[in-house]
Design a protein around this motif. Structure first.
Motif, PDB file in Angstrom:
ATOM      1  N   ARG A  91     -41.122 -65.419 -25.872  1.00  0.00           N
ATOM      2  CA  ARG A  91     -41.280 -64.442 -26.961  1.00  0.00           C
ATOM      3  C   ARG A  91     -42.746 -64.035 -27.098  1.00  0.00           C
ATOM      4  O   ARG A  91     -43.055 -62.849 -27.252  1.00  0.00           O
ATOM      5  CB  ARG A  91     -40.771 -65.022 -28.282  1.00  0.00           C
ATOM      6  N   PHE A  92     -43.645 -65.001 -27.029  1.00  0.00           N
ATOM      7  CA  PHE A  92     -45.072 -64.734 -27.123  1.00  0.00           C
ATOM      8  C   PHE A  92     -45.528 -63.827 -25.983  1.00  0.00           C
ATOM      9  O   PHE A  92     -46.226 -62.829 -26.190  1.00  0.00           O
ATOM     10  CB  PHE A  92     -45.838 -66.060 -27.107  1.00  0.00           C
ATOM     11  N   GLN A  93     -45.115 -64.153 -24.774  1.00  0.00           N
ATOM     12  CA  GLN A  93     -45.452 -63.332 -23.604  1.00  0.00           C
ATOM     13  C   GLN A  93     -44.949 -61.905 -23.794  1.00  0.00           C
ATOM     14  O   GLN A  93     -45.672 -60.940 -23.541  1.00  0.00           O
ATOM     15  CB  GLN A  93     -44.816 -63.955 -22.363  1.00  0.00           C
ATOM     16  N   ASN A  94     -43.713 -61.758 -24.256  1.00  0.00           N
ATOM     17  CA  ASN A  94     -43.136 -60.423 -24.469  1.00  0.00           C
ATOM     18  C   ASN A  94     -43.902 -59.653 -25.538  1.00  0.00           C
ATOM     19  O   ASN A  94     -44.086 -58.439 -25.406  1.00  0.00           O
ATOM     20  CB  ASN A  94     -41.656 -60.525 -24.816  1.00  0.00           C
ATOM     21  N   GLN A  95     -44.341 -60.329 -26.600  1.00  0.00           N
ATOM     22  CA  GLN A  95     -45.126 -59.667 -27.638  1.00  0.00           C
ATOM     23  C   GLN A  95     -46.458 -59.173 -27.086  1.00  0.00           C
ATOM     24  O   GLN A  95     -46.900 -58.066 -27.403  1.00  0.00           O
ATOM     25  CB  GLN A  95     -45.377 -60.619 -28.808  1.00  0.00           C
ATOM     26  N   LEU A  96     -47.092 -59.996 -26.260  1.00  0.00           N
ATOM     27  CA  LEU A  96     -48.358 -59.566 -25.665  1.00  0.00           C
ATOM     28  C   LEU A  96     -48.142 -58.350 -24.769  1.00  0.00           C
ATOM     29  O   LEU A  96     -48.897 -57.386 -24.828  1.00  0.00           O
ATOM     30  CB  LEU A  96     -49.002 -60.704 -24.875  1.00  0.00           C
ATOM     31  N   GLU A  97     -47.109 -58.414 -23.937  1.00  0.00           N
ATOM     32  CA  GLU A  97     -46.825 -57.296 -23.032  1.00  0.00           C
ATOM     33  C   GLU A  97     -46.514 -56.026 -23.823  1.00  0.00           C
ATOM     34  O   GLU A  97     -46.968 -54.932 -23.460  1.00  0.00           O
ATOM     35  CB  GLU A  97     -45.681 -57.658 -22.089  1.00  0.00           C
ATOM     36  N   ALA A  98     -45.761 -56.137 -24.923  1.00  0.00           N
ATOM     37  CA  ALA A  98     -45.433 -54.977 -25.747  1.00  0.00           C
ATOM     38  C   ALA A  98     -46.691 -54.373 -26.380  1.00  0.00           C
ATOM     39  O   ALA A  98     -46.736 -53.163 -26.637  1.00  0.00           O
ATOM     40  CB  ALA A  98     -44.432 -55.368 -26.837  1.00  0.00           C
ATOM     41  N   ALA A  99     -47.706 -55.213 -26.598  1.00  0.00           N
ATOM     42  CA  ALA A  99     -48.967 -54.741 -27.173  1.00  0.00           C
ATOM     43  C   ALA A  99     -49.924 -54.239 -26.090  1.00  0.00           C
ATOM     44  O   ALA A  99     -51.073 -53.900 -26.381  1.00  0.00           O
ATOM     45  CB  ALA A  99     -49.626 -55.860 -27.972  1.00  0.00           C
ATOM     46  N   GLY A 100     -49.472 -54.229 -24.832  1.00  0.00           N
ATOM     47  CA  GLY A 100     -50.304 -53.749 -23.741  1.00  0.00           C
ATOM     48  C   GLY A 100     -51.274 -54.772 -23.193  1.00  0.00           C
ATOM     49  O   GLY A 100     -52.187 -54.425 -22.448  1.00  0.00           O
ATOM     50  N   VAL A 101     -51.060 -56.026 -23.529  1.00  0.00           N
ATOM     51  CA  VAL A 101     -51.933 -57.106 -23.049  1.00  0.00           C
ATOM     52  C   VAL A 101     -51.322 -57.685 -21.782  1.00  0.00           C
ATOM     53  O   VAL A 101     -50.128 -57.982 -21.734  1.00  0.00           O
ATOM     54  CB  VAL A 101     -52.086 -58.205 -24.125  1.00  0.00           C
ATOM     55  N   SER A 102     -52.129 -57.861 -20.750  1.00  0.00           N
ATOM     56  CA  SER A 102     -51.584 -58.323 -19.468  1.00  0.00           C
ATOM     57  C   SER A 102     -52.078 -59.713 -19.079  1.00  0.00           C
ATOM     58  O   SER A 102     -52.056 -60.068 -17.907  1.00  0.00           O
ATOM     59  CB  SER A 102     -51.947 -57.329 -18.365  1.00  0.00           C
TER      60      SER A 102
END
Length: 174
Positions: A91-102
């Motif tokens: 979930r944390f990884q998905n939130q970062l990706e949704a925020a444009g963080v790679s």
């Protein structure tokens, strides 16, 4: 997810992720790695850059199936199984990706190991950061218990605490 989550989640995820994974380090085979190296590998395994997300099945393999993970989100406490912990990471990884963080990084800054036969305890001070955001790295403390099973060190439990103004990062004898 709050800055506390970003600052403190030190751990691991081994869930059904179809994203490209990272291989284990090219160091000694798992059955020859020291307790400290196994613990340091965990932090490397949950770190990623440029969208090259972790291989959560490799992370899962670091734990015994019955392991327990306890994370502090003051004033709350979150107690999880390995699967629950890995889902939390995903979930944390998905939130970062949704925020444009790679990417996400966790790095061990110190580790104090106590070993007795086939059991070990490791006091870990780590820093977590999100590259490219300009946010400073945040410290955390994990207490990890491990057991040697089938000639490999496996994590049995992780208990996490986050430093704050009234609770500074401790110094553990290395």
């Amino acid at each position: 997810m709050s800055g506390v989550r970003i600052a403190g989640l030190a751990g691991l995820i081994a869930v059904m992720s179809a994203a490209p994974g990272r291989a284990q380090t090219d160091e000694a085979p798992a059955d020859e790695r020291s307790v400290e190296q196994v613990v340091r590998d965990v932090y490397e395994l949950v770190s990623w850059t440029d969208g090259n997300t972790p291989d959560w099945e490799v992370v899962r393999d670091v734990f015994i199936p019955e392991a327990i993970i306890v994370l502090r989100y003051p004033p709350d406490l979150k107690v999880m199984s390995v699967d629950g912990f890995l889902l939390d990471w995903l979930r944390f990884q998905n939130q970062l990706e949704a925020a444009g963080v790679s990417g996400f990084q966790e790095t061990v800054t110190s580790a104090a190991v106590t070993e007795f036969g086939d059991v070990a305890h490791v006091h870990v001070v780590y820093e977590s950061s999100i590259p490219g955001t300009g946010r400073p790295a945040r410290p955390g403390v994990d207490l990890r218990s491990l057991i040697r099973a089938d000639d490999q060190w496996k994590v049995v439990s992780v208990v996490n605490e986050l430093p704050r103004d009234d609770l500074p990062v401790p110094e553990f004898a290395e």
